[in-house]
Design a protein around this motif. Structure first.
Motif, PDB file in Angstrom:
ATOM      1  N   THR A   1      35.218  96.744  53.783  1.00  0.00           N
ATOM      2  CA  THR A   1      35.889  95.500  53.383  1.00  0.00           C
ATOM      3  C   THR A   1      36.832  95.028  54.494  1.00  0.00           C
ATOM      4  OG1 THR A   1      35.719  96.129  51.069  1.00  0.00           O
ATOM      5  CG2 THR A   1      37.403  94.492  51.616  1.00  0.00           C
ATOM      6  N   LEU A   2      37.627  95.962  55.016  1.00  0.00           N
ATOM      7  CA  LEU A   2      38.555  95.582  56.090  1.00  0.00           C
ATOM      8  C   LEU A   2      37.802  95.184  57.363  1.00  0.00           C
ATOM      9  CD1 LEU A   2      41.461  98.118  55.499  1.00  0.00           C
ATOM     10  CD2 LEU A   2      41.474  95.661  55.095  1.00  0.00           C
ATOM     11  N   GLN A   3      36.649  95.819  57.556  1.00  0.00           N
ATOM     12  CA  GLN A   3      35.834  95.456  58.728  1.00  0.00           C
ATOM     13  C   GLN A   3      35.367  93.999  58.621  1.00  0.00           C
ATOM     14  OE1 GLN A   3      35.316  97.653  61.379  1.00  0.00           O
ATOM     15  NE2 GLN A   3      34.564  95.805  62.416  1.00  0.00           N
ATOM     16  N   ILE A   4      35.032  93.567  57.419  1.00  0.00           N
ATOM     17  CA  ILE A   4      34.617  92.161  57.230  1.00  0.00           C
ATOM     18  C   ILE A   4      35.776  91.228  57.605  1.00  0.00           C
ATOM     19  CG2 ILE A   4      33.876  90.423  55.532  1.00  0.00           C
ATOM     20  CD1 ILE A   4      32.334  92.678  54.086  1.00  0.00           C
ATOM     21  N   PHE A   5      36.991  91.593  57.188  1.00  0.00           N
ATOM     22  CA  PHE A   5      38.150  90.769  57.575  1.00  0.00           C
ATOM     23  C   PHE A   5      38.295  90.719  59.101  1.00  0.00           C
ATOM     24  CE2 PHE A   5      39.679  91.327  53.171  1.00  0.00           C
ATOM     25  CZ  PHE A   5      40.161  90.048  52.903  1.00  0.00           C
ATOM     26  N   ARG A   6      37.978  91.837  59.784  1.00  0.00           N
ATOM     27  CA  ARG A   6      38.111  91.857  61.247  1.00  0.00           C
ATOM     28  C   ARG A   6      37.014  91.034  61.919  1.00  0.00           C
ATOM     29  NH1 ARG A   6      39.796  97.245  60.450  1.00  0.00           N
ATOM     30  NH2 ARG A   6      37.707  98.108  60.746  1.00  0.00           N
ATOM     31  N   ASP A   7      35.801  91.099  61.356  1.00  0.00           N
ATOM     32  CA  ASP A   7      34.648  90.472  62.019  1.00  0.00           C
ATOM     33  C   ASP A   7      34.523  88.984  61.751  1.00  0.00           C
ATOM     34  OD1 ASP A   7      34.036  92.935  62.933  1.00  0.00           O
ATOM     35  OD2 ASP A   7      32.364  93.305  61.548  1.00  0.00           O
ATOM     36  N   GLU A   8      35.026  88.550  60.614  1.00  0.00           N
ATOM     37  CA  GLU A   8      34.817  87.151  60.226  1.00  0.00           C
ATOM     38  C   GLU A   8      36.161  86.460  60.018  1.00  0.00           C
ATOM     39  OE1 GLU A   8      32.285  87.077  56.767  1.00  0.00           O
ATOM     40  OE2 GLU A   8      30.947  88.599  57.615  1.00  0.00           O
ATOM     41  N   ASP A   9      36.167  85.160  60.163  1.00  0.00           N
ATOM     42  CA  ASP A   9      37.410  84.406  59.945  1.00  0.00           C
ATOM     43  C   ASP A   9      37.542  84.110  58.444  1.00  0.00           C
ATOM     44  OD1 ASP A   9      39.696  82.888  60.151  1.00  0.00           O
ATOM     45  OD2 ASP A   9      38.626  81.068  60.786  1.00  0.00           O
ATOM     46  N   VAL A  10      37.757  85.179  57.683  1.00  0.00           N
ATOM     47  CA  VAL A  10      37.777  85.051  56.218  1.00  0.00           C
ATOM     48  C   VAL A  10      38.887  84.091  55.776  1.00  0.00           C
ATOM     49  CG1 VAL A  10      38.113  86.309  54.060  1.00  0.00           C
ATOM     50  CG2 VAL A  10      36.857  87.373  55.945  1.00  0.00           C
ATOM     51  N   LEU A  11      40.075  84.273  56.353  1.00  0.00           N
ATOM     52  CA  LEU A  11      41.204  83.469  55.885  1.00  0.00           C
ATOM     53  C   LEU A  11      41.024  81.994  56.255  1.00  0.00           C
ATOM     54  CD1 LEU A  11      44.130  85.943  56.655  1.00  0.00           C
ATOM     55  CD2 LEU A  11      42.950  85.586  54.484  1.00  0.00           C
ATOM     56  N   GLY A  12      40.416  81.737  57.422  1.00  0.00           N
ATOM     57  CA  GLY A  12      40.156  80.357  57.827  1.00  0.00           C
ATOM     58  C   GLY A  12      39.147  79.693  56.894  1.00  0.00           C
ATOM     59  N   ARG A  13      38.093  80.450  56.588  1.00  0.00           N
ATOM     60  CA  ARG A  13      37.077  79.912  55.679  1.00  0.00           C
ATOM     61  C   ARG A  13      37.667  79.700  54.287  1.00  0.00           C
ATOM     62  NH1 ARG A  13      32.893  83.993  55.974  1.00  0.00           N
ATOM     63  NH2 ARG A  13      33.802  84.886  54.104  1.00  0.00           N
ATOM     64  N   ASN A  14      38.485  80.668  53.856  1.00  0.00           N
ATOM     65  CA  ASN A  14      39.131  80.528  52.547  1.00  0.00           C
ATOM     66  C   ASN A  14      40.040  79.304  52.488  1.00  0.00           C
ATOM     67  OD1 ASN A  14      37.879  82.758  51.585  1.00  0.00           O
ATOM     68  ND2 ASN A  14      39.714  84.023  51.372  1.00  0.00           N
ATOM     69  N   ALA A  15      40.692  79.011  53.605  1.00  0.00           N
ATOM     70  CA  ALA A  15      41.612  77.854  53.604  1.00  0.00           C
ATOM     71  C   ALA A  15      40.823  76.587  53.299  1.00  0.00           C
ATOM     72  CB  ALA A  15      42.327  77.742  54.955  1.00  0.00           C
ATOM     73  N   ARG A  16      39.628  76.487  53.876  1.00  0.00           N
ATOM     74  CA  ARG A  16      38.792  75.302  53.602  1.00  0.00           C
ATOM     75  C   ARG A  16      38.294  75.308  52.158  1.00  0.00           C
ATOM     76  NH1 ARG A  16      37.501  76.747  58.841  1.00  0.00           N
ATOM     77  NH2 ARG A  16      35.655  77.954  58.290  1.00  0.00           N
ATOM     78  N   LEU A  17      37.853  76.478  51.694  1.00  0.00           N
ATOM     79  CA  LEU A  17      37.381  76.568  50.311  1.00  0.00           C
ATOM     80  C   LEU A  17      38.517  76.263  49.326  1.00  0.00           C
ATOM     81  CD1 LEU A  17      35.206  79.820  50.265  1.00  0.00           C
ATOM     82  CD2 LEU A  17      34.419  77.504  49.738  1.00  0.00           C
TER      83      LEU A  17
ATOM     84  N   LEU B   1      35.783  90.599  46.346  1.00  0.00           N
ATOM     85  CA  LEU B   1      36.158  89.679  47.437  1.00  0.00           C
ATOM     86  C   LEU B   1      34.945  89.020  48.077  1.00  0.00           C
ATOM     87  CD1 LEU B   1      38.868  91.607  49.515  1.00  0.00           C
ATOM     88  CD2 LEU B   1      39.202  90.152  47.524  1.00  0.00           C
ATOM     89  N   PHE B   2      33.930  89.821  48.403  1.00  0.00           N
ATOM     90  CA  PHE B   2      32.832  89.304  49.225  1.00  0.00           C
ATOM     91  C   PHE B   2      31.500  89.284  48.487  1.00  0.00           C
ATOM     92  CE2 PHE B   2      35.937  90.966  52.400  1.00  0.00           C
ATOM     93  CZ  PHE B   2      36.326  89.723  52.871  1.00  0.00           C
ATOM     94  N   GLY B   3      31.573  89.152  47.169  1.00  0.00           N
ATOM     95  CA  GLY B   3      30.361  89.012  46.383  1.00  0.00           C
ATOM     96  C   GLY B   3      29.854  90.346  45.860  1.00  0.00           C
ATOM     97  N   HIS B   4      29.111  90.251  44.769  1.00  0.00           N
ATOM     98  CA  HIS B   4      28.472  91.444  44.215  1.00  0.00           C
ATOM     99  C   HIS B   4      27.322  91.833  45.132  1.00  0.00           C
ATOM    100  CE1 HIS B   4      30.737  91.275  40.423  1.00  0.00           C
ATOM    101  NE2 HIS B   4      30.651  89.960  40.541  1.00  0.00           N
ATOM    102  N   ALA B   5      27.068  93.123  45.213  1.00  0.00           N
ATOM    103  CA  ALA B   5      25.979  93.654  46.039  1.00  0.00           C
ATOM    104  C   ALA B   5      26.069  93.131  47.475  1.00  0.00           C
ATOM    105  CB  ALA B   5      24.608  93.324  45.432  1.00  0.00           C
ATOM    106  N   ASN B   6      27.251  93.145  47.998  1.00  0.00           N
ATOM    107  CA  ASN B   6      27.422  92.711  49.395  1.00  0.00           C
ATOM    108  C   ASN B   6      26.691  93.690  50.329  1.00  0.00           C
ATOM    109  OD1 ASN B   6      28.969  93.032  52.088  1.00  0.00           O
ATOM    110  ND2 ASN B   6      29.551  91.010  51.315  1.00  0.00           N
ATOM    111  N   PRO B   7      25.795  93.186  51.183  1.00  0.00           N
ATOM    112  CA  PRO B   7      24.967  94.107  51.984  1.00  0.00           C
ATOM    113  C   PRO B   7      25.786  95.057  52.851  1.00  0.00           C
ATOM    114  CG  PRO B   7      24.196  91.826  52.175  1.00  0.00           C
ATOM    115  CD  PRO B   7      25.476  91.771  51.398  1.00  0.00           C
ATOM    116  N   ARG B   8      26.873  94.577  53.428  1.00  0.00           N
ATOM    117  CA  ARG B   8      27.637  95.444  54.333  1.00  0.00           C
ATOM    118  C   ARG B   8      28.366  96.549  53.575  1.00  0.00           C
ATOM    119  NH1 ARG B   8      30.757  92.016  58.828  1.00  0.00           N
ATOM    120  NH2 ARG B   8      31.137  94.142  59.538  1.00  0.00           N
ATOM    121  N   ILE B   9      28.916  96.187  52.434  1.00  0.00           N
ATOM    122  CA  ILE B   9      29.640  97.218  51.663  1.00  0.00           C
ATOM    123  C   ILE B   9      28.636  98.180  51.029  1.00  0.00           C
ATOM    124  CG2 ILE B   9      31.404  97.655  49.914  1.00  0.00           C
ATOM    125  CD1 ILE B   9      32.413  94.788  50.354  1.00  0.00           C
ATOM    126  N   ASN B  10      27.522  97.631  50.547  1.00  0.00           N
ATOM    127  CA  ASN B  10      26.459  98.505  50.022  1.00  0.00           C
ATOM    128  C   ASN B  10      26.068  99.560  51.055  1.00  0.00           C
ATOM    129  OD1 ASN B  10      26.364  96.948  47.749  1.00  0.00           O
ATOM    130  ND2 ASN B  10      24.231  96.306  47.968  1.00  0.00           N
TER     131      ASN B  10
END
Ligand code: PMP
Length: 470
Positions: free
Chosen positions: A355-371, A80-89
């Motif tokens: 992973t769920l924390q990233i969804f809480r902290d960032e507007d993932v769905l809003g950014r995805n809508a634009r992408l 979802l958030f890239g390989h070697a994502n710093p937060r998940i790492n």
């Protein structure tokens, strides 16, 4: 347009990926001496390069020759958030220092508890119980067994059959294979599989000219209604992939089908199993695809993106009434005893919590809508190609259907392996595309940029042109 590449043996060349670069060769040879890969006719590797990857970052994978490949399919739809994502790492590393694993019967741990709490907060209301397993197929097995077992525990022992949609895919262990319907994976093993009731898919590629997605999906529901009316007494559950049948050529349908299905399942006292293993966690535009129909399934199967694509983990979420039907004196033998050694692995749960924390902290769905808007616009340019029959999209999933006769939607025979030409072109040009049959698709990590989308679509165009130029 590039000249036609019709799968002739590849030439080795240090720069062209049409061969194997010398830096990759030794590993590829060692691999092929002992490793048997999934979803692969191993003989293909006589001419198809096997690509050893030494590292990943963001949307990129890098081989031992330093060549990069844009992971346009999120490594089988998990990332979802890239390989070697710093937060998940960091979350996995921190967990590794504390506890790598512990038996999940009689014992528990914080990451699993936190994950269950987080999932209950974001899932459709009413799904308050989490049963963990360790991969998608296992989650489907759990949901199927739990539904069957529920009806037995409440005294409805005749309810033991399952209804599935044509062209559906739910995994490849025997129970999951039985409730799926992709012939390529299923046909050989049919003698080993339980009998299921198969209802035509609402797949909108098959809609009549002028018919809307909603009209088509609604019309297709009539057969489901009839099946439920006729067999409700013996049906435990209906299982569906909400909105997109991913392994079934990325065929899509309208949310109205799910709405009608939920109503009918309630009316006929049949469970609804939503397999969101592929479409969950934002792929379709909402966190869960079921939200687009405003429904709550009785069982929600999740995996893949659950850990951000890091580690194998799955979960089946269900309701209090289902849980209550198993809650009894031990001697009644009503407990759900299904178990896997790695159930609820703490490292995997820590990756999922991050992973769920990233969804809480960032507007993932809003950014995805634009992408998604940008990706859709760019991909729709491919509709002009003579052998593209349809470009369809649901959120962050875009599929491009190649056809021999695009107007009449006449498919290329599968034996021609047109998609393989696109795959080869992608490897050469540095994009991992892995078409399913005649369908080229994009399901990229959410950290993709507009420039990377341009590259991905450009290479897909070139691949499609090459694959369809005769
Ligand atoms: N269900 C769906 C909808 C899937 O797409 C998949 C995997 N492609 C599965 C189940 C099986 O998951 P796994 O490969 O983890 O067993």
């Amino acid at each position: 347009m590039m000249p036609c590449d019709n799968g002739a043996p590849l030439q080795e060349n240090a720069h062209a990926v049409n061969g194997i670069a010398p830096e990759n060769l030794a590993l590829a040879q060692r691999d092929l001496a002992h490793v048997w890969h999934p979803c692969t006719q191993m003989k293909d590797h006589e001419s198809l390069p096997l690509v050893p990857i030494r590292r990943g970052y963001g949307v990129w994978l890098e081989d031992f020759a330093g060549r990069r490949y844009l992971d346009a399919i999120s490594s089988w739809w998990v990332n979802l958030f890239g390989h070697a994502n710093p937060r998940i790492n960091a979350a996995v590393q921190a967990q590794l220092e504390r506890l790598e694993h512990v038996i999940f019967a009689g014992f528990t741990h914080e990451p699993a508890i936190e994950l269950a709490e987080s999932l209950v907060r974001v899932a459709p209301p009413g799904l308050t119980r989490c049963f963990f397993a360790d991969n998608g197929s296992a989650a489907v097995e759990v949901a199927v067994k739990m539904s069957f077992h529920y009806w037995r525990n409440v005294g409805r022992t005749a309810k033991r059959r399952f209804v599935t949609l044509s062209n559906s895919y739910h995994g490849e262990t025997l129970g999951a294979l039985a409730v799926g319907n992709v012939e390529l994976y299923k046909a050989i093993y049919r003698p080993l599989l339980m009998d299921v009731i198969t209802v035509p898919s609402p797949d909108c590629y098959e809609r009549e000219p002028g018919e809307s997605w909603a009209e088509h999906s609604r019309r297709k529901f009539e057969q489901m209604e009839q099946t439920l009316a006729r067999h409700a007494d013996e049906i435990a559950a209906v299982i569906v992939e909400p909105l997109v049948q991913c392994a079934g050529n990325m065929r899509m349908y309208d949310p109205v089908y799910l709405k009608l299905l939920r109503e009918a399942c309630d009316r006929y006292e049949v469970h609804l199993i939503a397999d969101e293993i592929a479409v969950g966690f934002g792929r379709t535009g909402t966190l869960f695809a079921c939200e687009q129909a405003a429904i709550r399934p009785d069982f929600l199967c999740l995996s893949k993106g659950l850990t951000g694509g890091y580690l194998p983990l799955s979960v089946v979420m269900t309701t209090e009434p289902v849980y209550a039907a198993f809650y009894d004196e031990y001697t009644k033998l009503n407990a759900f005893l299904h178990s896997h050694s790695y159930t609820g692995n703490p490292l995997a749960c820590a990756a999922a919590c991050a992973t769920l924390q990233i969804f809480r902290d960032e507007d993932v769905l809003g950014r995805n809508a634009r992408l998604a808007r940008y990706m859709g616009e760019r991909a729709r340019e491919l509709e002009a190609l003579p052998h593209v029959a349809e470009v369809r999209q649901r959120g962050m999933i875009v599929a491009i259907e190649m056809a021999r006769d695009a107007r009449r939607r006449e498919p290329y025979p599968w034996q021609e392996r047109r998609g393989l030409h696109v795959y080869r072109c992608g490897l050469e040009r540095g994009v991992l595309l892995r078409p399913i049959g005649n369908v080229v698709y994009f399901m990229p990590p959410y950290v993709i940029s507009e420039e990377e989308i341009d590259l991905m679509v450009g290479v897909a165009r070139e691949g499609i042109e090459r694959a369809t130029c005769d």
